[in-house]
Design a protein around this motif. Structure first.
Motif, PDB file in Angstrom:
ATOM      1  N   GLU A 265       0.847  -1.191   0.000  1.00 27.72           N
ATOM      2  CA  GLU A 265       0.000   0.000   0.000  1.00 27.72           C
ATOM      3  C   GLU A 265       0.885   1.243   0.000  1.00 27.72           C
ATOM      4  N   LEU A 266       0.275   2.399  -0.268  1.00 28.36           N
ATOM      5  CA  LEU A 266       1.043   3.633  -0.207  1.00 28.36           C
ATOM      6  C   LEU A 266       1.602   3.827   1.192  1.00 28.36           C
ATOM      7  N   LYS A 267       2.867   4.159   1.290  1.00 31.78           N
ATOM      8  CA  LYS A 267       3.457   4.477   2.582  1.00 31.78           C
ATOM      9  C   LYS A 267       2.842   5.777   3.080  1.00 31.78           C
ATOM     10  N   LYS A 268       2.669   5.894   4.405  1.00 38.60           N
ATOM     11  CA  LYS A 268       2.076   7.095   5.017  1.00 38.60           C
ATOM     12  C   LYS A 268       3.173   7.954   5.646  1.00 38.60           C
ATOM     13  N   PHE A 269       2.980   9.273   5.580  1.00 36.19           N
ATOM     14  CA  PHE A 269       4.004  10.205   6.038  1.00 36.19           C
ATOM     15  C   PHE A 269       3.428  11.248   6.991  1.00 36.19           C
ATOM     16  N   ASP A 270       4.324  11.796   7.817  1.00 38.58           N
ATOM     17  CA  ASP A 270       3.920  12.871   8.731  1.00 38.58           C
ATOM     18  C   ASP A 270       3.717  14.176   7.977  1.00 38.58           C
ATOM     19  N   VAL A 271       4.647  14.480   7.065  1.00 41.14           N
ATOM     20  CA  VAL A 271       4.632  15.759   6.362  1.00 41.14           C
ATOM     21  C   VAL A 271       4.820  15.523   4.862  1.00 41.14           C
ATOM     22  N   ILE A 314      -1.605  12.847  -2.512  1.00 43.11           N
ATOM     23  CA  ILE A 314      -0.974  13.412  -1.320  1.00 43.11           C
ATOM     24  C   ILE A 314      -1.821  13.133  -0.080  1.00 43.11           C
ATOM     25  N   MET A 315      -3.125  13.354  -0.168  1.00 42.78           N
ATOM     26  CA  MET A 315      -4.000  13.140   0.994  1.00 42.78           C
ATOM     27  C   MET A 315      -4.008  11.665   1.406  1.00 42.78           C
ATOM     28  N   PRO A 320      -2.920   9.262   9.444  1.00 42.83           N
ATOM     29  CA  PRO A 320      -4.235   9.745   9.886  1.00 42.83           C
ATOM     30  C   PRO A 320      -4.201  10.667  11.108  1.00 42.83           C
ATOM     31  N   GLU A 321      -3.188  10.555  11.965  1.00 47.44           N
ATOM     32  CA  GLU A 321      -3.153  11.366  13.181  1.00 47.44           C
ATOM     33  C   GLU A 321      -2.294  12.617  13.017  1.00 47.44           C
ATOM     34  N   THR A 322      -1.078  12.445  12.497  1.00 54.01           N
ATOM     35  CA  THR A 322      -0.117  13.556  12.446  1.00 54.01           C
ATOM     36  C   THR A 322       0.012  14.187  11.064  1.00 54.01           C
ATOM     37  N   ARG A 376      -4.719  19.322   6.801  1.00 55.24           N
ATOM     38  CA  ARG A 376      -4.369  18.509   7.979  1.00 55.24           C
ATOM     39  C   ARG A 376      -5.358  17.350   8.083  1.00 55.24           C
ATOM     40  N   MET A 377      -4.844  16.176   8.402  1.00 59.05           N
ATOM     41  CA  MET A 377      -5.730  15.018   8.583  1.00 59.05           C
ATOM     42  C   MET A 377      -6.536  15.132   9.874  1.00 59.05           C
TER      43      MET A 377
END
Length: 491
Positions: A265-271, A314-315, A320-322, A376-377
């Motif tokens: 899956e797509l990797k998730k990022f803080d920024v 991007i979204m 989901p939190e940061t 922001r998420m």
């Protein structure tokens, strides 16, 4: 070596190529040679240090553990320098050898320039370049990482200036990047991603942001994807030149084939910070409708404009939190009717945090006005259900066709973002319902009203300018009629 000396030295290499090849192609020859020289000088420096530590043990000095990068026999700068014919062939052999010996770090880092095409790049011209680079020792002792990194960025900027319309493919105005970084405020240990990373300047800004604050920047994890092979190689070299090791930059089409994945899956990022190519017409819209990564969260953008495909990518890539992002766009993304449904979904789910209008000429080599779309998420309590609109188009310095943000402009804009309060004629906090009642139109002028006295002043100024202009026109016409009459022509 001073910063100015390094900059003059680097730009001198580009001047050797003038008239030989197009300015837009300088980067594919200069950057690989510069990196090759830096790697070779670094290896020699490490070798000498290891010799001193071991009382002259040559075997010890050659151990891989004593070197950041491995250079196989026959692949050192000095090996190529000895060649007088078929220099391009010797360079390709050295590049391939270094890439294979450091495959995980350096595969494809030297790009794919036509080194062996003598009609394009003669032996004489290559020898001139090699001798130019040979004049300077690019060891860390002589050119520390911070000076080397700044010199490399200087060269990227100069090549962008020389490259005309193609500059936007690999360069984002660094003062705008600074503002983007102030808004996302990366923290130590966070992951930063740029899906269209160009030469890597946006990613590096996160590390420099922490470094300036005296915080630990080496724990940042930087990720980027870039379509162009040469540009992605430049970005990776940029990281090495700034002494950044914790990064992954891959080459490929982000919309068609995202490559930074985790568990398929797509990797998730803080920024996420990005300046995507705008209004891309050639993209796989049909594939997007059934996207295997689920990025069509709010719908399918029109074939003639992939902007909201990038925005949805991007979204979908945010934690989901940061997760928070800022994206540099032309103003069309804020109001185009054809994308209204996608925009409304984004607002309804309370992801839009801010819309910041910037002045003209901040898109590289374009007079177009730009804007920052901040999302922001998970918003802080005081920002939930609201969006701040900031009209910062006057916050810039412009000289002819060049524009940039001064430190005070960056501070004014970022302070307004963080304060999240109304400022007459500059900032307005609107609730989501108000925006949705406007059919999801995010145009800044709908929410930030210009102060009445400013409008009156500007109107009076405009009328005065028109009257002055009219007088000048009348005077010129009278002069023209007089001259015509003098030569026997009645007007």
């Amino acid at each position: 070596m001073t910063q100015k000396q390094l900059e003059d030295y680097l730009w001198g290499a580009a001047n050797i190529l003038r008239g030989m090849i197009d300015a837009a192609d300088f980067k594919q020859y200069i950057f690989p040679l510069l990196f090759f020289k830096r790697v070779s000088d670094l290896y020699d420096e490490e070798f000498q240090l290891a010799l001193e530590e071991s009382d002259g043990d040559l075997d010890y000095a050659s151990f891989a553990e004593n070197h950041r990068f491995q250079i196989p026999k026959g692949c050192h700068w000095e090996d190529v320098r000895k060649k007088t014919v078929n220099v391009g062939e010797a360079l390709v052999k050295a590049f391939n050898g270094i890439e294979k010996a450091n495959f995980e770090l350096l595969h494809d880092v030297f790009g794919d320039a036509q080194w062996t095409n003598k009609r394009r790049m003669s032996d004489e011209k290559l020898l001139d370049l090699i001798e130019h680079f040979s004049k300077m020792n690019l060891s860390i002792a002589n050119v520390p990482h911070d000076i080397m990194g700044e010199g490399y960025e200087y060269l990227i900027k100069k090549f962008a200036d020389d490259s005309g319309h193609t500059a936007a493919e690999f360069y984002t105005n660094r003062t705008v990047v600074k503002l983007m970084t102030q808004i996302t405020d990366p923290k130590s240990n966070e992951s930063i991603y740029d899906p269209t990373c160009g030469s890597g300047g946006i990613l590096l800004s996160a590390a420099l942001h922490l470094k300036e604050q005296g915080k630990e920047y080496r724990t940042l994890k930087l990720y980027g994807q870039e379509l162009n092979l040469i540009t992605s190689a430049i970005a990776r070299i940029n990281m090495f030149m700034h002494n950044v090791d914790e990064f992954l930059i891959v080459q490929g089409d982000t919309l068609d084939s995202p490559q930074i994945l985790e568990n398929d899956e797509l990797k998730k990022f803080d920024v996420i910070m990005a300046n995507p190519p705008y209004s891309v017409k050639k993209w796989s819209q049909s594939k997007w409708m059934n996207d295997p990564f689920g990025r069509n969260i709010w719908g399918t953008p029109p074939q003639g404009c992939a902007d909201y495909a990038f925005q949805q990518h991007i979204m979908k890539s945010l934690k989901p939190e940061t997760g928070r992002c800022v994206v540099l766009w032309p103003h069309g993304v804020l109001f185009r009717d054809i994308e209204a449904d996608i925009r409304k979904r984004m607002i309804e789910e309370d992801y839009v945090d801010a819309v910041i209008g910037l002045g003209k000429n901040l898109f590289y080599n374009s007079s177009m006005e730009s804007c920052l779309l901040v999302c922001r998420m998970k918003k802080p309590k005081e920002r939930k259900g609201k969006i701040i609109f900031i009209d910062a188009k006057e916050e810039l310095r412009i000289e002819r066709t060049n524009a940039w943000l001064e430190p005070q402009h960056i501070k004014t804009i970022s302070d307004a973002y963080w304060k999240f309060k109304d400022a007459d004629g500059f900032a307005k906090v609107a609730n989501n319902k108000e925006v949705l009642d406007n059919n999801g139109n995010l145009s800044i002028q709908l929410y930030v009203k210009q102060a009445a006295n400013t409008i009156e002043y500007n109107t009076e100024e405009l009328i005065a300018a028109v009257k002055t202009g009219q007088k000048q026109i009348n005077s010129s016409m009278e002069n023209l009629f007089t001259q015509l009459k003098n030569i026997g022509i009645e007007a």
